[in-house]
Design a protein around this motif. Sequence first.
Motif, mmCIF file in Angstrom:
data_model
loop_
_atom_site.group_PDB
_atom_site.id
_atom_site.type_symbol
_atom_site.label_atom_id
_atom_site.label_comp_id
_atom_site.label_asym_id
_atom_site.label_seq_id
_atom_site.Cartn_x
_atom_site.Cartn_y
_atom_site.Cartn_z
ATOM 1 N N LEU A 52 -68.864 -42.009 24.329
ATOM 2 C CA LEU A 52 -70.141 -41.694 24.969
ATOM 3 C C LEU A 52 -70.591 -42.814 25.907
ATOM 4 O O LEU A 52 -70.997 -42.562 27.037
ATOM 5 N N GLY A 53 -70.509 -44.051 25.455
ATOM 6 C CA GLY A 53 -70.960 -45.184 26.266
ATOM 7 C C GLY A 53 -70.203 -45.342 27.564
ATOM 8 O O GLY A 53 -70.794 -45.614 28.610
ATOM 9 N N SER A 54 -68.900 -45.167 27.534
ATOM 10 C CA SER A 54 -68.105 -45.349 28.755
ATOM 11 C C SER A 54 -68.202 -44.145 29.693
ATOM 12 O O SER A 54 -68.018 -44.291 30.900
ATOM 13 N N ARG A 55 -68.487 -42.970 29.165
ATOM 14 C CA ARG A 55 -68.590 -41.763 30.008
ATOM 15 C C ARG A 55 -69.979 -41.542 30.571
ATOM 16 O O ARG A 55 -70.150 -40.807 31.537
ATOM 17 N N ALA A 56 -70.987 -42.175 29.970
ATOM 18 C CA ALA A 56 -72.372 -41.961 30.403
ATOM 19 C C ALA A 56 -72.607 -42.573 31.780
ATOM 20 O O ALA A 56 -72.276 -43.724 32.028
ATOM 21 N N ALA A 57 -73.185 -41.784 32.677
ATOM 22 C CA ALA A 57 -73.507 -42.253 34.024
ATOM 23 C C ALA A 57 -74.998 -42.141 34.311
ATOM 24 O O ALA A 57 -75.518 -42.810 35.199
ATOM 25 N N ARG A 58 -75.684 -41.294 33.544
ATOM 26 C CA ARG A 58 -77.112 -41.064 33.776
ATOM 27 C C ARG A 58 -77.796 -40.787 32.443
ATOM 28 O O ARG A 58 -77.274 -40.036 31.617
ATOM 29 N N LEU A 59 -78.959 -41.403 32.227
ATOM 30 C CA LEU A 59 -79.756 -41.188 31.030
ATOM 31 C C LEU A 59 -81.127 -40.693 31.459
ATOM 32 O O LEU A 59 -81.743 -41.275 32.349
ATOM 33 N N GLU A 60 -81.584 -39.634 30.839
ATOM 34 C CA GLU A 60 -82.928 -39.110 31.103
ATOM 35 C C GLU A 60 -83.721 -39.208 29.812
ATOM 36 O O GLU A 60 -83.309 -38.665 28.783
ATOM 37 N N PHE A 61 -84.835 -39.924 29.864
ATOM 38 C CA PHE A 61 -85.692 -40.121 28.700
ATOM 39 C C PHE A 61 -87.074 -39.586 29.008
ATOM 40 O O PHE A 61 -87.611 -39.825 30.092
ATOM 41 N N SER A 62 -87.660 -38.860 28.058
ATOM 42 C CA SER A 62 -89.048 -38.420 28.229
ATOM 43 C C SER A 62 -89.714 -38.318 26.871
ATOM 44 O O SER A 62 -89.085 -37.992 25.865
ATOM 45 N N LYS A 63 -90.983 -38.655 26.875
ATOM 46 C CA LYS A 63 -91.832 -38.489 25.687
ATOM 47 C C LYS A 63 -93.238 -38.296 26.207
ATOM 48 O O LYS A 63 -93.837 -39.216 26.760
ATOM 49 N N GLY A 64 -93.756 -37.076 26.051
ATOM 50 C CA GLY A 64 -95.060 -36.762 26.619
ATOM 51 C C GLY A 64 -95.002 -36.893 28.137
ATOM 52 O O GLY A 64 -94.136 -36.325 28.789
ATOM 53 N N SER A 65 -95.887 -37.695 28.713
ATOM 54 C CA SER A 65 -95.901 -37.881 30.172
ATOM 55 C C SER A 65 -95.028 -39.053 30.616
ATOM 56 O O SER A 65 -94.915 -39.329 31.800
ATOM 57 N N ALA A 102 -91.723 -40.379 31.518
ATOM 58 C CA ALA A 102 -90.405 -39.849 31.882
ATOM 59 C C ALA A 102 -89.651 -40.873 32.730
ATOM 60 O O ALA A 102 -90.198 -41.403 33.703
ATOM 61 N N TRP A 103 -88.408 -41.151 32.353
ATOM 62 C CA TRP A 103 -87.594 -42.152 33.033
ATOM 63 C C TRP A 103 -86.194 -41.610 33.273
ATOM 64 O O TRP A 103 -85.664 -40.853 32.464
ATOM 65 N N VAL A 104 -85.592 -42.045 34.384
ATOM 66 C CA VAL A 104 -84.195 -41.748 34.687
ATOM 67 C C VAL A 104 -83.498 -43.085 34.914
ATOM 68 O O VAL A 104 -83.960 -43.910 35.708
ATOM 69 N N PHE A 105 -82.401 -43.296 34.188
ATOM 70 C CA PHE A 105 -81.586 -44.502 34.341
ATOM 71 C C PHE A 105 -80.204 -44.072 34.807
ATOM 72 O O PHE A 105 -79.655 -43.091 34.307
ATOM 73 N N GLU A 106 -79.642 -44.812 35.780
ATOM 74 C CA GLU A 106 -78.293 -44.515 36.255
ATOM 75 C C GLU A 106 -77.458 -45.777 36.228
ATOM 76 O O GLU A 106 -77.959 -46.872 36.472
ATOM 77 N N ARG A 107 -76.170 -45.591 35.948
ATOM 78 C CA ARG A 107 -75.241 -46.713 35.953
ATOM 79 C C ARG A 107 -74.823 -46.964 37.399
ATOM 80 O O ARG A 107 -74.275 -46.089 38.063
ATOM 81 N N VAL A 108 -75.129 -48.160 37.883
ATOM 82 C CA VAL A 108 -74.813 -48.543 39.263
ATOM 83 C C VAL A 108 -73.998 -49.830 39.203
ATOM 84 O O VAL A 108 -74.510 -50.868 38.774
ATOM 85 N N GLY A 109 -72.745 -49.752 39.620
ATOM 86 C CA GLY A 109 -71.894 -50.940 39.599
ATOM 87 C C GLY A 109 -71.703 -51.514 38.207
ATOM 88 O O GLY A 109 -71.650 -52.731 38.046
ATOM 89 N N GLY A 110 -71.628 -50.664 37.198
ATOM 90 C CA GLY A 110 -71.407 -51.110 35.839
ATOM 91 C C GLY A 110 -72.668 -51.541 35.108
ATOM 92 O O GLY A 110 -72.609 -51.897 33.935
ATOM 93 N N ARG A 111 -73.805 -51.540 35.767
ATOM 94 C CA ARG A 111 -75.081 -51.941 35.148
ATOM 95 C C ARG A 111 -76.048 -50.759 35.197
ATOM 96 O O ARG A 111 -75.991 -49.936 36.105
ATOM 97 N N TRP A 112 -76.957 -50.706 34.240
ATOM 98 C CA TRP A 112 -77.965 -49.654 34.222
ATOM 99 C C TRP A 112 -79.149 -50.049 35.091
ATOM 100 O O TRP A 112 -79.540 -51.205 35.149
ATOM 101 N N ARG A 113 -79.704 -49.055 35.774
ATOM 102 C CA ARG A 113 -80.838 -49.279 36.654
ATOM 103 C C ARG A 113 -81.786 -48.089 36.551
ATOM 104 O O ARG A 113 -81.355 -46.942 36.566
ATOM 105 N N ALA A 114 -83.084 -48.380 36.417
ATOM 106 C CA ALA A 114 -84.086 -47.306 36.420
ATOM 107 C C ALA A 114 -84.163 -46.748 37.833
ATOM 108 O O ALA A 114 -84.233 -47.507 38.801
#
Length: 191
Positions: free
Chosen positions: A40-53, A55-67
């Motif tokens: 899962l960790g190596s295949r993940a390219a995008r994370l979407e998190f939300s709780k109530g209002s 909401a965040w999107v994180f993407e792997r850019v150049g091997g690092r995560w970025r909001a």
Amino acid sequence: MNPATLVRLAGVLAALLAATALGRLLTKPGREPGLGPADLGSRAARLEFSKGSDAWVFERVGGRWRAQSPVDYPADSVALDGLLSKLAETSLSEVLSEEPARRAVFGLEDGAAARWRVLGNAKEALLDLRAGKDGPNHPSAFVLLGASPAVTEARGVSAFELTRPGTDWLDLSLSSMTPSAVASLRVKHSK
């Protein structure tokens, strides 16, 4: 009853209990050990998190995560990669409830639960879960997977980790640089 008869009855009872336990063990259906694929960790390219209002999107850019949303800012890659590793190793309990009316007991009612979607490079969904309250086996959390109505306990990751605000996943470092960019380091401290 004489003692020899009691010993025989105890032996028969022990054999029946052992046979029953073995039968249950052999007929119990197995579960996949993780919530998602082992990689899962190596295949993940995008994370979407939300709780109530929140909401965040994180993407792997150049091997690092970025909001990416709601702000463009470096994310805490170590923490996000650690969460993905835990999710891949987390085991699930048997189904605890499938009744929508009971979701509030587990902290999984709409608006209260945190939702994580893990997407791969081709935007394929690797994991979709909603997390509620802590489960009884620390660390654990009550979860719903995808569109399934089945509430289970995810053992290996806490509700605190899954329901933290999106800002907790941002990189709060004052400075960072690659080790090869540093020739020397001098620290001066005055009292």
